[in-house]
Design an enzyme around this catalytic site. Structure first.
Site, short mmCIF file in Angstrom:
data_model
loop_
_atom_site.label_atom_id
_atom_site.label_comp_id
_atom_site.label_asym_id
_atom_site.label_seq_id
_atom_site.Cartn_x
_atom_site.Cartn_y
_atom_site.Cartn_z
CG ASN A 1 49.74 39.11 43.43
OD1 ASN A 1 49.44 40.19 44.70
ND2 ASN A 1 50.51 38.63 43.38
CD GLU B 1 53.02 42.56 42.73
OE1 GLU B 1 52.40 41.46 43.34
OE2 GLU B 1 52.83 43.22 42.22
CG HIS C 1 50.03 43.45 45.37
ND1 HIS C 1 49.07 42.62 44.21
CD2 HIS C 1 48.84 44.45 45.60
CE1 HIS C 1 48.72 43.37 43.85
NE2 HIS C 1 47.79 44.79 44.15
#
Length: 234
Positions: free
Chosen positions: A129, A136, A131
């Site tokens: 994603n 995050e 990160h």
């Protein structure tokens, strides 16, 4: 931003080793920032099997699970000892203390250590994603070391290392994006087709907090080492 495409993790580890060795040899590597997880394992294997000497070098780690003692076999402290420190000791090695449940005190303490030991070269991986560390999507680009809540996606990805998903910690201490950007040089590794979307968005997309790694575009010395699968959507 320099991009290096390699055949596999072994070739990627060799390229990473060469960069680290050159920095040590020219005296520009006093403090190295280290990452954990599956991405740097081959790099650490290459370092273990070399004649490289870190006894005059300080290491600092990106992150650590909250709630795990350093001796826990899934703590990042344990990971680093197994994969690097036992074979290649450093002058001193700093990691966040996951057993300290006072988040404010631990975060403040670790930021102080990092200010006293500015990172010359930071090793990073990238999540599916986008990160970096445990920052995050949605993490502020000026964020500092802090306690973070892990996303369901990250917990799921880490569950393979634990007996069950219920055993995976839900929080971690992590350098913030702003902390990472303080590093003089950044070396990011990406392997596998599952990283291809994140790499494509990072390299070709906009700078946005929705993709934490995109903050690295604001840094003036970033090298990406990726295999052909991770680079397949560029």
């Amino acid at each position: 931003m320099k991009k290096i495409i390699v055949k596999d993790q072994i070739e990627g580890a060799e390229k990473g080793y060469e960069i680290i060795k050159e920095a040590l040899d020219n005296g520009s590597l006093n403090v190295i920032g280290l990452a954990t997880g599956s991405t740097p394992i081959k790099l650490y294997e290459r370092l273990r099997n070399s004649d490289i000497d870190f006894t005059n070098t300080v290491s600092v780690n990106l992150d650590e699970y909250v709630g795990l003692e350093p001796t826990h076999d899934q703590s990042y402290n344990y990971f680093m000892k197994e994969n690097l420190f036992d074979a290649k000791p450093f002058k001193v090695s700093y990691l966040p203390n996951g057993s300290n449940l006072d988040a404010e005190a631990e975060s403040t303490h670790y930021e102080k250590l990092l200010k006293e030991n500015p990172v010359d070269l930071q090793i990073l991986g990238i999540g599916t994603n986008g990160h970096i560390g445990f920052n995050e999507p949605g993490s502020a680009f000026d964020s500092r070391t802090r306690k973070v809540e892990l996303t369901e996606e990250t917990i799921e990805a880490n569950s393979r290392f634990f007996a069950s998903k219920d055993d995976v910690p839900t929080h971690a201490y992590s350098m913030g994006i702003g902390t990472i950007l303080d590093s003089k040089k950044i070396l990011l590794f990406a392997y596998g087709e599952e990283k291809a979307d994140a790499i494509a968005s990072f390299i070709n997309g906009a700078i946005t907090e929705d993709l934490p790694a995109s903050a690295l575009k604001n840094h003036n010395d970033v090298t990406i080492i990726m295999d052909e699968a991770a680079a397949s959507k560029l």
